[in-house]
Design a protein around this motif. Sequence first.
Motif, PDB file in Angstrom:
ATOM      1  N   GLY A  12      46.185  28.041  36.844  1.00 16.55           N
ATOM      2  CA  GLY A  12      44.842  27.926  36.288  1.00 16.55           C
ATOM      3  C   GLY A  12      44.427  26.526  35.911  1.00 16.55           C
ATOM      4  O   GLY A  12      43.300  26.302  35.471  1.00 16.55           O
ATOM      5  N   GLN A  13      45.320  25.548  36.056  1.00 17.29           N
ATOM      6  CA  GLN A  13      45.024  24.191  35.604  1.00 17.29           C
ATOM      7  C   GLN A  13      44.825  23.237  36.778  1.00 17.29           C
ATOM      8  O   GLN A  13      45.703  23.117  37.636  1.00 17.29           O
ATOM      9  N   ARG A  14      43.694  22.554  36.793  1.00 19.09           N
ATOM     10  CA  ARG A  14      43.497  21.496  37.788  1.00 19.09           C
ATOM     11  C   ARG A  14      44.202  20.223  37.339  1.00 19.09           C
ATOM     12  O   ARG A  14      44.717  19.462  38.155  1.00 19.09           O
ATOM     13  N   TYR A  15      44.185  19.982  36.033  1.00 17.20           N
ATOM     14  CA  TYR A  15      44.847  18.828  35.441  1.00 17.20           C
ATOM     15  C   TYR A  15      45.632  19.315  34.229  1.00 17.20           C
ATOM     16  O   TYR A  15      45.532  20.471  33.835  1.00 17.20           O
ATOM     17  N   GLY A  16      46.405  18.437  33.618  1.00 13.92           N
ATOM     18  CA  GLY A  16      47.120  18.790  32.399  1.00 13.92           C
ATOM     19  C   GLY A  16      48.506  18.190  32.357  1.00 13.92           C
ATOM     20  O   GLY A  16      49.152  17.984  33.397  1.00 13.92           O
ATOM     21  N   GLY A  17      48.955  17.895  31.143  1.00 13.41           N
ATOM     22  CA  GLY A  17      50.238  17.224  30.961  1.00 13.41           C
ATOM     23  C   GLY A  17      51.428  17.997  31.484  1.00 13.41           C
ATOM     24  O   GLY A  17      52.371  17.422  32.053  1.00 13.41           O
ATOM     25  N   GLU A  46      45.040  19.576  41.103  1.00  7.60           N
ATOM     26  CA  GLU A  46      44.760  18.305  41.776  1.00  7.60           C
ATOM     27  C   GLU A  46      46.032  17.539  42.140  1.00  7.60           C
ATOM     28  O   GLU A  46      46.052  16.803  43.126  1.00  7.60           O
ATOM     29  N   TYR A  47      47.083  17.695  41.333  1.00 11.86           N
ATOM     30  CA  TYR A  47      48.306  16.931  41.599  1.00 11.86           C
ATOM     31  C   TYR A  47      48.989  17.367  42.883  1.00 11.86           C
ATOM     32  O   TYR A  47      49.776  16.621  43.465  1.00 11.86           O
ATOM     33  N   LEU A  48      48.685  18.581  43.345  1.00 16.30           N
ATOM     34  CA  LEU A  48      49.345  19.116  44.535  1.00 16.30           C
ATOM     35  C   LEU A  48      48.568  18.858  45.821  1.00 16.30           C
ATOM     36  O   LEU A  48      49.029  19.232  46.903  1.00 16.30           O
ATOM     37  N   LYS A  49      47.412  18.219  45.719  1.00 13.04           N
ATOM     38  CA  LYS A  49      46.561  18.025  46.894  1.00 13.04           C
ATOM     39  C   LYS A  49      47.292  17.286  48.010  1.00 13.04           C
ATOM     40  O   LYS A  49      47.168  17.621  49.184  1.00 13.04           O
ATOM     41  N   ASN A  50      48.068  16.271  47.641  1.00 13.08           N
ATOM     42  CA  ASN A  50      48.807  15.481  48.631  1.00 13.08           C
ATOM     43  C   ASN A  50      50.303  15.511  48.351  1.00 13.08           C
ATOM     44  O   ASN A  50      51.025  14.559  48.652  1.00 13.08           O
ATOM     45  N   SER A  51      50.749  16.618  47.780  1.00 10.11           N
ATOM     46  CA  SER A  51      52.138  16.717  47.325  1.00 10.11           C
ATOM     47  C   SER A  51      53.123  16.906  48.474  1.00 10.11           C
ATOM     48  O   SER A  51      52.823  17.558  49.482  1.00 10.11           O
ATOM     49  N   PRO A 221      26.988  -2.108  17.739  1.00  7.62           N
ATOM     50  CA  PRO A 221      26.166  -1.249  18.607  1.00  7.62           C
ATOM     51  C   PRO A 221      26.425  -1.423  20.096  1.00  7.62           C
ATOM     52  O   PRO A 221      26.005  -0.587  20.899  1.00  7.62           O
ATOM     53  N   ASP A 222      27.122  -2.498  20.476  1.00  8.22           N
ATOM     54  CA  ASP A 222      27.449  -2.704  21.884  1.00  8.22           C
ATOM     55  C   ASP A 222      28.746  -2.016  22.294  1.00  8.22           C
ATOM     56  O   ASP A 222      29.112  -2.018  23.476  1.00  8.22           O
ATOM     57  N   VAL A 223      29.456  -1.414  21.329  1.00 12.20           N
ATOM     58  CA  VAL A 223      30.720  -0.736  21.603  1.00 12.20           C
ATOM     59  C   VAL A 223      30.494   0.771  21.696  1.00 12.20           C
ATOM     60  O   VAL A 223      29.816   1.361  20.852  1.00 12.20           O
ATOM     61  N   HIS A 224      31.073   1.390  22.724  1.00 13.71           N
ATOM     62  CA  HIS A 224      30.971   2.834  22.921  1.00 13.71           C
ATOM     63  C   HIS A 224      32.327   3.497  22.716  1.00 13.71           C
ATOM     64  O   HIS A 224      33.371   2.846  22.809  1.00 13.71           O
ATOM     65  N   LEU A 225      32.300   4.788  22.457  1.00  7.98           N
ATOM     66  CA  LEU A 225      33.489   5.624  22.533  1.00  7.98           C
ATOM     67  C   LEU A 225      33.327   6.476  23.782  1.00  7.98           C
ATOM     68  O   LEU A 225      32.439   7.328  23.848  1.00  7.98           O
ATOM     69  N   LEU A 226      34.169   6.236  24.779  1.00 11.59           N
ATOM     70  CA  LEU A 226      34.089   6.946  26.050  1.00 11.59           C
ATOM     71  C   LEU A 226      35.173   8.025  26.075  1.00 11.59           C
ATOM     72  O   LEU A 226      36.363   7.723  25.971  1.00 11.59           O
ATOM     73  N   CYS A 227      34.744   9.275  26.196  1.00 11.18           N
ATOM     74  CA  CYS A 227      35.652  10.417  26.161  1.00 11.18           C
ATOM     75  C   CYS A 227      35.869  10.922  27.586  1.00 11.18           C
ATOM     76  O   CYS A 227      34.978  11.546  28.177  1.00 11.18           O
ATOM     77  N   ALA A 228      37.037  10.644  28.144  1.00  7.99           N
ATOM     78  CA  ALA A 228      37.322  10.976  29.536  1.00  7.99           C
ATOM     79  C   ALA A 228      38.025  12.321  29.638  1.00  7.99           C
ATOM     80  O   ALA A 228      39.024  12.562  28.959  1.00  7.99           O
ATOM     81  N   GLY A 229      37.487  13.196  30.479  1.00 11.65           N
ATOM     82  CA  GLY A 229      38.101  14.505  30.685  1.00 11.65           C
ATOM     83  C   GLY A 229      37.884  15.437  29.507  1.00 11.65           C
ATOM     84  O   GLY A 229      37.048  15.209  28.635  1.00 11.65           O
ATOM     85  N   GLY A 230      38.650  16.519  29.497  1.00 16.26           N
ATOM     86  CA  GLY A 230      38.554  17.479  28.414  1.00 16.26           C
ATOM     87  C   GLY A 230      37.335  18.387  28.469  1.00 16.26           C
ATOM     88  O   GLY A 230      37.061  19.122  27.515  1.00 16.26           O
ATOM     89  N   GLY A 231      36.578  18.340  29.574  1.00 15.08           N
ATOM     90  CA  GLY A 231      35.376  19.153  29.687  1.00 15.08           C
ATOM     91  C   GLY A 231      34.172  18.485  29.053  1.00 15.08           C
ATOM     92  O   GLY A 231      34.301  17.637  28.166  1.00 15.08           O
TER      93      GLY A 231
END
Length: 368
Positions: A12-17, A46-51, A221-231
């Motif tokens: 069920g997981q496309r990604y994950g530790g 996704e990790y198995l795409k080219n496994s 104000p020029d600094v952002h918090l970028l949240c990658a992944g996690g939905g």
Amino acid sequence: MRILYDHQAFTGQRYGGVARYFHDLMESLLEMGVGVKLSLPFSNNEYLKNSSVRRPNKFKHIFGFMPTNMLVSRTNRLNSIVQLQRGKFDVFHPTFFHNYYLNHLGKKPFVLTYHDCIKERFNLNHIDNSSHAQKQELLNRAAKIIAISENTKADLLEFYQIKPEKIAVIYHATSFKNHQLPKDFQVKTPEKYLLYVGARNDYKNFTGFVTSIASVLKKHPDVHLLCAGGGDFNKTEHEFIASLDLQSQVKHFNFQSDDTLFYLYQQAIAFVYPSLYEGFGIPILEAFACGCPVVLSNTSCFPEVAQDAALYFNPNNQEDVAYKITEIIQNEALRKSLVEKGNIRQEYFSAEKTATQTLNVYKSILAK
């Protein structure tokens, strides 16, 4: 030697530790000439795409997300049972905690990797469907248990009845250590940002962290918090961010490849990991490999893994969090020092080391 791995972490997981850990382990063992088989007919991982291990059939959620996942999971489980009953393996290594295999192993041994005791520590029953009693049975019947940190081993000894000598501590590694970006690879991002990676629920302490740094972001104000992944941000998260008037600075970023994530680490002011608890924290090693300064909670396994190669804060102290984030934003010399220390610290971890130590566990079982 023939090692059989099952479907659980990949269905069920496309990604994950957990899926990443098992994929990288299997790839490394294959390179060492070990016989590896993954029982997995269907997966969108996704990790198995080219496994080199296995490239399963992809599936569409034709009955809706959960009903389709349940159907695929049961189909994959039946296949794993068939592989177990055939017995063409020396050691079985399940990839999660469902105990379906106990009645099909015969006399073959199995190894259980325990990643963390988050469910036990925080009483979060939604993390998995296995009860304490079911996990205790698995731990009792496993020939050997792998804990991914000394912190996880200590927690296992606290929450379960296990002899310490039954547990082998084997650290994670990251494939980012040898990753190379394609020439001229770029992703559109804010010019200055702190990087947060992965899930944002419960013990991850996302809302507590954003609350703590709200004043810092407003001063920068020029600094952002970028949240990658996690939905994508859900409605509650959007409302929370809006309540702090940070809609323009706290952004979500979906990524579809390791190249993109690697680039995000490389370009960040720093990687921030405010979690209250982790079993290991692979993103720490990913950040090291990308030359990204690391800022961590001073909790659980983090000091064990990063040692002096990170800047630490008390996640329960808003003033300390704000002070340390201000420091990492403003102090270029500190960032440079952390990158240098990260380069040194990452040499302690490698996929080859993880695979060799795991192979030694398998050999020790068969030698009995």
